[in-house]
Structure formats: structure tokens, C-alpha cells
Design an enzyme around this catalytic site. Structure first.
Site: not given
Lengths: 492, 492
Positions: B191, B195, B252
Site C-alpha cells: 500500500r 505515495s 534508501d
């Protein structure tokens, strides 16, 4: 989004606000995100926590730090603060500007960074370091965010140890000698976080330590010295918040250490400071060359902020003095001031004072002031000013009634005493909360011992804590012995 | 120390226990420390929070995660877990062993690390990186800690995009084409976190997405494919916990991305996987050479865990398709399956399928399966299996009733569309929570536009959210125009 405030009886370091999951999804907020709360034109930042039940839809739970909010407020998802961008830049090994560090210090001070971000700040500085210039800017930013004590004098002395050595209670010896020589020395100290006693804990055995800035000024005007708890005044307040984030990983990044120490000194108004850098197995600095390097940096940042700094590099491989724990350390201190006490504690204190005297242009010898009894007299004067009993003597310093002595398991020489293990055992015994709990060391490094000879005694106020401490002592080799003849340790 | 359990109605990620300050001092516990709770022989770890009032002395407040505790428990200060030592080693740029990474993954899975430590883990991996070998070991550790779906087939296909590109909804096009060719493709998706729509959010417009491992197996046996929410199954469960700590600083780290992606694939039983790596301004990978480098590492770690990996490097500098937001993206997907829809979305999907076909030895062409209508038929079959309406068509996909269109302020060419800004606007409009909220892009990069020509329309379910979104749209340059004649932008 408009929500109604609901008080949640929770104490949090950060300004946590609790949203019902549906409202959070509506707002697009994830846990740890920041929201901007508008309350009658005032804008406050909160850090998001999400609940399914504790707070219902349409309400905004606020913890004690935001308990002044009431009625309806407007909520917006806040953008990430600039300081988070600068933390990311540090992770990318970029040099931070003065303004960047000011942003970070400001947001830490206002609790706007969540714990993940605080962890990133500390690790970023740990892995990529701070340049000399960054350290200078950080020191200034940390000073400027808090209060500053103003003095009219040209010389305000101070001492500091970067820590890690058990029993290293030189402050209550240094301060009275310096004050007796007519030099002002307003000393703030910390309480123990992971150690069995901070200087403030030990001083509390003798007197009060909780004073405002105005009271500190009065104390120092009256006696030339004071020994108070730094936590009661708002000097370099972000330091404690950074320490909290350094604690879980025991990180102590060099640039941060320098900025933390010197911002505290600068805020207290110090002009001349001696910094003790212990090194060696188990202390914070590994080896002599790192210690020298750190000393140079302290001096250069000191230059920049207009503070005269001298450093003394000392051996940190074993505890200083005999006692570990508030009352034990108080006893060592009082004995030294009375002319007895552990020789290492006395010599270290005198050496620090001599450096301060040299910096301040004092012609006297530290040893003379100690041996003449002037230091003890000044100490009693300071205690009295801090609402303590000036007539206290070592007889009054009662130790914990539960005690057990750890003995040598073999003949040998003491080759090492672990600061960390000794501290852990003393903490298990109840220090620093139980003032009378702690450890009395009977032998130090270099001593020759025979099997069954007493190594150290553990004192506790409660039987169960004594048992826990002894259990740990038997499990670890806090005092390491080497056989007289060979390197053989034991057959398993 | 023995304390009596008191339930505190608080939901926490970590197993937080709340101690009265006096008990905490007695125990020597600081905030964020861990305690060991002994309850009838069972040993549980809690993370300490300290209160003056919420929990009284002698009680131990436990939050929902530990709500099964009751009566009296014994409390001990727990030593720092081994994994914290390994995180510190990574900060010191040491290579971690297989066992070290397993310890870290285990403690993250059991919520034994506090947020500062999680921040340090993520930043340590970010600043010092993971070697190929560490990445392999981390991938295996992350796979092994969760469930694994076992299949009897030789080929189980999968696709993944490393993300960051708005509207990139290729999965619901790829899966039916692959499944129609007789290749099994059990796809789990996420999900949205930051974003306006994750694939699971978009699929929810058509069907249910919440299924157990057994149900997933049944779905795939029946139709060859499924498109479900990864959060409903326990595949590589530490991934979500790590993402939570990566989120505040938008970190990241490469090695973590590879381990997270491949552990999910491996757990789902995939044997052949194509990974989409978008690069360019505003996407996760900056430039082509970094993208190639990342692709090579994916393939090498894939080799190690016995999975065939192909990578496709794509441009990530603007959104894919026209729609942004769950229903908008669902509309694009359905249009492509019906033979129309945005060309870029269609071509990208076909390219991904062709790579899967090549790996799996399928002789067919992706385009044929799409254009023959077989893909649409398979899509409807999968929707039906997932309890959706198989007869849905684009007319049924209603958009938000509140809408406003943003127009070009001047003549020019579209030179850039920011994924991040478009996403932010769509989120302000209510996506992904409001399924019908989002953005419809009328022009893409390269288009020539005239002043007042429509650039994009914002849709919302609620008027106030539309206003907030439009306010943001006017404040940012989500669609960047370059003048036809010169580089002049505007005079300020």
C-alpha cells in the site's frame, strides 16, 4: 483538518500527538511524521503517533508536553524540518554550515526531531565526523540556545573530565583548593547516567546541589566556589537530549564531545578550563596518540570561542581512589581534604589545580593549600553555603549495612581493574540511587596478592541488591590477576 | 524487582513498558533501556519509558503489545542485545558476518531495538554500505525470519519496481498477460506509504486484496495469477519495520533495497523475476551508471539465492500514464487492457512481460495477448476470484466530484514533471485514503502548450481537500515549462 484536543496522561520527551487511524489516513500522516497545530494563531509542531482505540476520530490526543492545548485546533501535515535535510547532508559526508548546525540545535532543543532522526544525527556525526570548523559552530550554537551566566571577573576557572573512570571524584577536592586561592570556580556537574555516581550525586551526600543561576552567582560571590547539579540550570540544554540519543549505542563522537563540554563551560562563563582526558583499556579514549589529538582539538576550539584551555592526559585503565558510589566517594574526598585518603586521587587533584594556577597566574602551590587545611576549611564553607552540615566528618559517612567481600582466587598480581565491570557491580548494589551502596577497593593495579586476600567489598542498603551485585561480581573478572610465575589463568 | 502489571491503553510498535521514576532509578534503568520481564518462567524483553505519575511505584505499565501479561512479574535490567553491538560495528565500517545480520534481523523482528537504534542501523548501512556478501546474508536472514510459500512448479514469475515514479501501475497489466500465457505469477504488492497509491490500493478499486497464504495458493492454482496486499501475509516481515525507520530521512540504502526486494520475492516462492529500475531527476536512482550498477548487484544476489533476475532500466523523470491516485490509475490500467489507455504505460508493461517470457521460455508475444483481449479476460477472471466485479468497465470508475484544472501560465514546452510534487498534490487531494481523489495529467514531457492550455486536473472527494491541493499546486512547479524561444523563466 479540525480536531478537538483530548489530554492523554503520558509523559513524553517529544511533543507527541495521538491521532485516530482514520484521521491519520485522511491527513496522510504516518507515525513519526510531524504535524503543524494551529491554536489561536500560534503554530506548534507535534510528532504523530497513531491509535485505533485510545483516541477516537475527530480528537487529537496530546501528551503532557502539549497539555496546555485545549478546545479545537487546526491540523496540517508539516513538511520535514530543514534540520532533517542537514542531517542527511552529514550522512552524505557534506560539510555543514554554521546556519545548518544552528537549525539542528534549535530543532533538537524544541524536541522536533523524532528518535530515528536523533539516532541518525548521532551516527552521522560518529561515522563522518565533524571538522574543526563544524565543531566550533556547533559549540557556539549549543551555547547560544541556552542561558549564559555573566560575571564581572577576568578569570573564571573550571575543570572537566571526559569521564569513563570509576571513582574519579577530583572536583570536590579541586574546587575548594582553587577557591581558597581566591579564584572563582562555579562548577556544575552531572548526575550519574550509566555510572554508579556523578559528581552531583556525591556532592549531595554533603549538601544541596539544586540551585538557580541567581543562587549560583550568590554562592560564588560568597565563597568563590560552588558544586551544583548542571541539570537544574538551562546551560547548553540540548546536551542532555543528545546524550539520550548517544546512550543506546554508547556513541561518543569526538566533535560532539568537544562541543558539549565547551558549550557547558562557555555558558557557565568560564574563561580558563583544564580538561582531563583519561585514556587506556576501558576508558573513552583508546591510546595516547588519540588523547593528544583530542587535547589539541579542545584547545583549538577553545581559542575560537575565546576560552583558555589546557588539557591533562591521564591513565584511565583503572578506577581512581578506593570508593565507588556516592557515600564511598564522599569519604575518599573528605579523607584527602583531611590530609589522608587515596594517594592517586590526591595527586591527580593537585596536578589539575597546579595547571589552573599556572593558567591563572596564581603563585601558590596546590599542595600547600591542601596540607595547611585551608582547602578543608573552604570545603566546609561551601558545604554550609549549599545548606549542608559544615561539621561533617568521615565518621558520619555510614556505608550500606549489607556487605560482602570478594577475595582473590589465587596468588598473583593485580594487572587490571575494569571501570565498566566495577561500575556495573556498584550499580547492581544500588548506586547511585542508594547513596550508601557501592564498592570499596582494597587493592589497585600492581598490588601483589595472595589467595583469599580481600580484593574489594560490596556495600548495599538492601540484601537482595547485595546478592545481585555479588552474583555479577562472581560472574565477571572485575579485578584481573596474573599468576606470579606464568601466564596460565585456569584450566576449564 | 517485583512489580504488578497495569494495563495502559496505548498502542505502540515496540514492547514499551512504563516504570515509575523511583522504580526506574532503583533498577538503574534509563529511557530506551531494555528490561527482562520474567513471567512464570517465560522471559520477555520490554523497552523502558519513565513516568512520574501515569504509573505508580510498584507497578509496571504495559502497552497493548504486552497486554497478555498480568499479575506480578519479576524485572531485571537486560543487557544490550548483541545486535546493537553489530550495528555499532557497522558504524565502524566493519564487515558483518552472517550470524551478525541474523541477530539484527531477529531483534528487529521482535521489536527489541528502540528507534534510536533503528535510526543507527539504517544510517550505518547508508553511510558505510553493505558488501555483496553482506547483502546476500541479509537477504537470506530476512527471508528465513518469515513464512515462505512453497510451490510445486519450476517457474514462478514475478515483477518489481524499485519505485518513486508516480502512476507507474504496470502490475495489473503485466500479471494478467503472464497468467494468460500459462505462467504462474503470485504477486504481492504494498500500500502507499508516501505515495498517492500503491498497487494494493489501486487493486482494491477492483477487488479484495487481503488474503492468507493458503488463499493465495488457491487463487493462483485457479487463475495462474493474483494481485494481493503483501501486508496481509508474513513474508519478510522485518521489511516494514525497516521501512518505518527509513521513512523519516527518506533513506534508501542500496544493500537494504536489494535485500528487502529479493527476500520478499524469495519468500513468495518466485524463481524468475524482472526488476524495473527507473532513474533520472526525482527518481530513486540518479543516473544511468548507478542504475546499471544496481542491476548487476540484484543479479548477483539473485544468483546466490538461486533466483533468476533480469533488470530493466527505465526513465523515471516523469510519471507513467495519465492518472495518479487509486481510481485514476485503475482507469488507466483498464483502458490499456481494453486496447486504449496511455501509450507509455502500455509499452512499459509489454516490455516487462517480454523479458519474463524470454526468461520463462514462452514463445508468445506480450502484445498479441494484450491485443487479442486474452489479457482483459484473464484480468476479469482474477478480479472475480478475488471477490470483485468481473464486469466492471471504465464508466464505473467514478472520479471525485470536486475538481479543478491547472493551466499553463505561458506558451512553452513541458520539460519536466516532478513525481514528488505531483504525488504531494494528489495526497493533499485525499489519495490514497479517498480512492477517487488524484490527478489526471493532460500533458506529458515534450508536449508543446499554449498559455491557458490545461496541464492537469485535480480531483477530490471533499471541497476542503481540493482547495488545499490546489493551493499546493499553485505554490510549486509540478509541471515545468520552458519558453519556446529563450531560457528566461520569469521576472521577479
Amino acid at each position: 483538518m479540525n480536531l478537538e484536543i483530548e489530554q492523554v496522561d503520558m509523559e513524553t520527551e517529544a511533543p507527541i500527538v495521538i491521532l485516530n487511524r482514520n484521521d491519520a489516513e485522511d491527513l496522510g500522516a504516518n507515525p513519526l511524521d510531524r504535524v503543524q497545530i494551529s491554536d489561536n494563531g500560534q503554530k506548534i509542531v507535534g510528532i504523530v503517533d497513531i491509535t485505533d482505540e485510545l483516541v477516537e476520530e475527530g480528537k487529537l490526543g496530546v501528551t503532557d508536553r502539549l497539555s496546555y492545548l485545549e478546545g479545537e485546533v487546526e491540523l496540517l501535515l508539516a513538511s520535514r524540518p530543514e534540520s532533517v535535510k542537514h542531517i542527511k547532508e552529514k550522512l552524505d559526508d557534506e560539510e555543514l554550515e554554521k546556519e545548518d548546525l544552528e537549525e539542528i540545535v534549535k530543532d533538537i532543543n524544541e524536541n522536533r526531531l523524532n528518535d530515528v532522526e536523533m539516532g541518525a544525527y548521532v551516527t552521522g556525526i560518529y561515522t563522518n565526523g565533524l571538522s574543526l570548523q563544524e565543531t566550533q559552530h556547533l559549540t557556539e550554537a549549543m551555547t547560544d540556545i541556552g542561558d549564559v551566566i555573566e560575571w564581572e571577573d577576568d578569570i573564571l576557572a573550571d575543570k572537566h573530565s571526559i569521564g569513563g573512570v570509576a571513582g574519579n571524584r577530583v572536583t570536590p577536592i579541586v574546587v575548594p583548593i582553587v577557591a581558597a586561592a581566591g579564584i572563582k570556580i562555579p562548577k556544575t556537574s552531572s548526575r550519574a547516567i550509566t555510572s554508579p555516581a556523578g559528581t552531583a550525586d556525591t556532592m549531595e551526600v554533603f549538601a544541596d546541589v539544586d540551585f538557580s543561576i541567581e543562587e549560583i552567582k550568590e554562592l560564588v560571590e560568597e565563597t568563590n566556589g560552588c558544586m551544583v547539579w548542571g541539570g537544574s540550570v538551562n546551560l547548553s540544554p540540548v546536551d542532555d537530549k543528545i546524550i539520550r540519543a548517544e546512550h543506546p549505542l554508547s556513541l561518543d563522537p569526538e566533535g560532539q564531545v568537544i562541543a558539549s563540554v565547551l558549550s557547558k563551560k562557555k555558558s557557565a562563563g568560564s574563561t580558563h578550563s583544564v580538561i582531563d582526558i583519561p585514556y587506556g583499556e576501558g576508558s573513552k579514549v583508546d591510546n595516547l596518540s588519540d588523547a593528544r589529538d583530542l587535547a589539541k582539538k579542545f584547545k583549538r576550539v577553545g581559542d575560537h570561542i575565546d576560552m583558555e584551555i589546557e588539557c591533562t592526559i591521564t591513565t584511565g585503565g583503572e578506577p581512581i581512589g578506593r570508593g565507588i558510589g556516592p557515600v564511598m566517594e564522599a569519604r575518599d574526598v573528605l579523607q584527602v581534604l583531611e590530609g589522608n585518603g587515596p594517594e592517586d586521587l590526591k595527586l591527580k587533584s593537585l596536578r589539575l589545580v597546579d595547571i589552573i594556577f599556572e593558567m591563572a597566574g596564581v603563585e601558590e602551590e596546590a599542595r600547600d593549600i591542601l596540607e595547611s587545611g585551608e582547602a578543608l576549611e573552604k570545603f566546609r564553607e561551601i558545604i554550609e553555603a549549599q545548606n549542608g552540615d559544615p561539621d561533617i566528618d568521615t565518621e558520619d559517612l555510614e556505608l550500606g549495612e549489607h556487605r560482602e567481600t570478594v577475595k582473590a582466587g589465587r596468588d598473583g598480581f593485580v594487572t587490571h581493574i575494569s571501570n565498566e565491570m566495577i561500575s556495573d557491580i556498584a550499580r547492581r548494589a544500588g548506586a547511585p540511587k542508594d547513596l550508601k551502596a557501592g564498592i570499596d577497593l582494597h587493592r589497585k593495579v600492581g598490588a601483589e596478592v595472595e589467595e583469599e586476600e580481600e580484593l574489594f567489598t560490596v556495600y548495599a542498603e538492601r540484601e537482595d541488591k547485595l546478592e545481585e551485585a555479588i552474583e555479577l561480581a562472581e560472574d565477571t573478572e572485575a579485578v584481573r590477576l596474573r599468576g606470579k610465575e606464568a601466564s596460565f589463568v585456569e584450566r576449564v
